[in-house]
Design a protein around this motif. Structure first.
Motif, short mmCIF file in Angstrom:
data_model
loop_
_atom_site.label_atom_id
_atom_site.label_comp_id
_atom_site.label_asym_id
_atom_site.label_seq_id
_atom_site.Cartn_x
_atom_site.Cartn_y
_atom_site.Cartn_z
N LEU A 226 41.50 39.41 29.36
CA LEU A 226 40.97 40.45 28.49
C LEU A 226 39.46 40.58 28.64
N ALA A 227 38.76 39.45 28.72
CA ALA A 227 37.30 39.49 28.90
C ALA A 227 36.94 40.13 30.24
N CYS A 228 37.68 39.79 31.30
CA CYS A 228 37.41 40.40 32.61
C CYS A 228 37.68 41.90 32.59
N ALA A 229 38.72 42.30 31.89
CA ALA A 229 39.04 43.73 31.80
C ALA A 229 37.93 44.51 31.11
N VAL A 230 37.35 43.92 30.06
CA VAL A 230 36.25 44.58 29.35
C VAL A 230 35.05 44.74 30.28
N VAL A 231 34.72 43.67 31.03
CA VAL A 231 33.57 43.72 31.94
C VAL A 231 33.79 44.78 33.02
N PHE A 232 34.98 44.82 33.61
CA PHE A 232 35.25 45.80 34.66
C PHE A 232 35.31 47.23 34.09
N TYR A 233 35.70 47.35 32.85
CA TYR A 233 35.72 48.68 32.24
C TYR A 233 34.30 49.24 32.15
N PHE A 234 33.35 48.43 31.73
CA PHE A 234 31.97 48.90 31.63
C PHE A 234 31.39 49.18 33.01
N ILE A 235 31.77 48.39 34.02
CA ILE A 235 31.27 48.65 35.38
C ILE A 235 31.79 49.99 35.89
N ILE A 236 33.09 50.21 35.71
CA ILE A 236 33.69 51.46 36.20
C ILE A 236 33.19 52.65 35.40
N ALA A 237 33.02 52.48 34.08
CA ALA A 237 32.54 53.58 33.24
C ALA A 237 31.14 54.04 33.64
N LEU B 41 31.33 45.33 41.84
CA LEU B 41 32.79 45.31 41.88
C LEU B 41 33.31 44.15 42.74
N ILE B 42 32.76 44.02 43.95
CA ILE B 42 33.24 42.96 44.85
C ILE B 42 32.88 41.58 44.31
N GLY B 43 31.60 41.44 43.89
CA GLY B 43 31.17 40.15 43.33
C GLY B 43 31.92 39.80 42.06
N GLY B 44 32.14 40.81 41.23
CA GLY B 44 32.89 40.56 40.00
C GLY B 44 34.32 40.15 40.27
N GLY B 45 34.94 40.77 41.30
CA GLY B 45 36.32 40.41 41.65
C GLY B 45 36.41 38.96 42.13
N ILE B 46 35.47 38.57 43.00
CA ILE B 46 35.47 37.18 43.48
C ILE B 46 35.22 36.21 42.33
N ALA B 47 34.25 36.54 41.48
CA ALA B 47 33.94 35.67 40.34
C ALA B 47 35.13 35.56 39.39
N ALA B 48 35.85 36.68 39.21
CA ALA B 48 37.02 36.66 38.33
C ALA B 48 38.11 35.73 38.87
N ILE B 49 38.32 35.75 40.20
CA ILE B 49 39.34 34.88 40.79
C ILE B 49 38.94 33.41 40.66
N VAL B 50 37.68 33.10 40.99
CA VAL B 50 37.20 31.71 40.88
C VAL B 50 37.27 31.23 39.43
N GLY B 51 36.83 32.11 38.53
CA GLY B 51 36.89 31.75 37.12
C GLY B 51 38.31 31.55 36.63
#
Length: 367
Positions: free
Chosen positions: A47-58, A72-82
């Protein structure tokens, strides 16, 4: 060599089985806790990752294209590692439950070993003293379980070790298994190395040549030595003190080599005596002190008894290398001496268990 005398007795086994039942209760509690933690923690994280990506895309159109792609790319990698980190954290209660039981049960099984200590993942003190010719040309090390203690006043160290050579494209495992280090009865003024010969093959002459060149250019100047026993059929011996080395085979060392050749058919075991220390490297792919997964019930016969037998065999080796050579002939004794030995009463047998049950705690949630 008799490893059976180092196995837990009936009273100790009864105490162990009580601890096993206790652990199985804790294991079920840990599984239930993981079942609650995983959906709660991972759900919150997603849920927290979805909120962060929502603001990036918005705000994607208002940002420079390069910055938006990096986010987007860095956030995706960070989301997987996290996510991996959160998943491990959610299962941590199960890891701690298993490790706590392992830390506890080894002293229970082998309470007759003085100063028994268990650790994991550290370089053992004996590693730097291990002869380089046994370790090979490695550049990466991994250490698993480490057990130290004293048997009849003699210090020993047992560890799980992996030696490998890594480069950018591959990893070559030079050794994986268990290593035993202990003192010897009489100090040897040099180094003796024994390596079991590989099975005959078409490449054997080439392998012999390469091994000889490796030994010649290595730091240890060791020459071939023969034990003048049947062991020469199975082992290659090298030493920098050839004459003194032959005397070692009359003691417990020869029996240890025979036991290893008969019982340890995996890989190419390696052995060395240097000064006052004995080293034995036994290749194996299994984890000697590993428990079954958390979702499987632990049983003494199936899981702990094999562990106890492996450890007892290593303790028997510690005792064997300390053994004095047997006399040449029992008939050399004087009749009076033989009579006194025969008439001597046997040593008293202790009725006490090896170690009392250490853990009487009630499992979590059962108090």
């Amino acid at each position: 060599m008799n490893a059976d005398e180092y196995l837990p007795n009936a009273e100790t086994i009864a105490a162990i089985e009580k601890d096993v039942a206790n652990y199985n209760e804790r294991r079920r509690h840990a599984q239930a806790e993981i079942g609650r933690r995983v959906p709660m923690l991972l759900g919150s994280y997603v849920l927290a990752c979805a909120v962060v990506f929502y603001f990036i895309i918005a705000n994607f159109s208002s940002m420079p294209e390069k910055v938006a792609l990096i986010l987007l790319i860095g956030g995706g990698i960070a989301a997987i590692v996290g996510g991996v980190g959160v998943h491990r954290f959610a299962h941590r209660v199960g890891v701690d439950t298993q490790q706590g039981f392992r830390d506890h049960i080894l002293p229970v099984m082998f309470g007759f070993v003085n100063g028994l200590r268990y650790s994991h993942g550290y370089e053992p003190g004996s590693f730097r003293r291990l002869p380089a010719v046994l370790k090979g040309d490695y550049n990466h090390t991994e250490f698993g379980d480490i057990i130290t203690g004293r048997l009849d006043g003699k210090h020993f160290e047992i560890c799980e070790m992996t030696l490998s050579r890594r480069n950018k494209s591959s990893t070559i495992v030079l050794f994986k298994g268990v290593v035993l280090c202990c003192g010897v009865r009489d100090s040897f003024p040099g180094t003796l190395v024994a390596v079991r010969k590989p099975e005959p093959s078409l490449m054997q002459p080439f392998s012999d040549l390469m091994r000889s060149l490796s030994a010649f250019f290595g730091g240890d100047r060791l020459e071939t030595v023969f034990s003048r026993t049947p062991l020469d059929q199975f082992y290659e011996f090298r030493s920098d003190r050839r004459e003194e080395a032959r005397a070692l085979f009359a003691g417990g060392l020869g029996d240890v080599l025979g036991w290893v050749n008969e019982r340890w058919r995996r890989g190419s075991p390696r052995l060395a005596v240097r000064q006052a220390e004995f080293f034995l490297m036994l290749p194996s792919d299994k984890d000697f002190f590993e428990l079954p997964p958390l979702d499987r019930q632990v049983d003494y016969k199936a899981h702990l008894e094999p562990m106890a037998r492996d450890f007892a065999s290593l303790l028997a080796i510690v005792a064997e290398v300390q053994r004095r050579p047997a006399p040449a002939s029992a008939t050399d004794q004087k009749p009076a001496e033989q009579a006194s030995v025969a008439d001597a009463p046997p040593p008293p047998v202790s009725e006490e268990p090896f170690v009392p049950l250490l853990d009487g705690n009630v499992p979590p949630g059962k108090r």
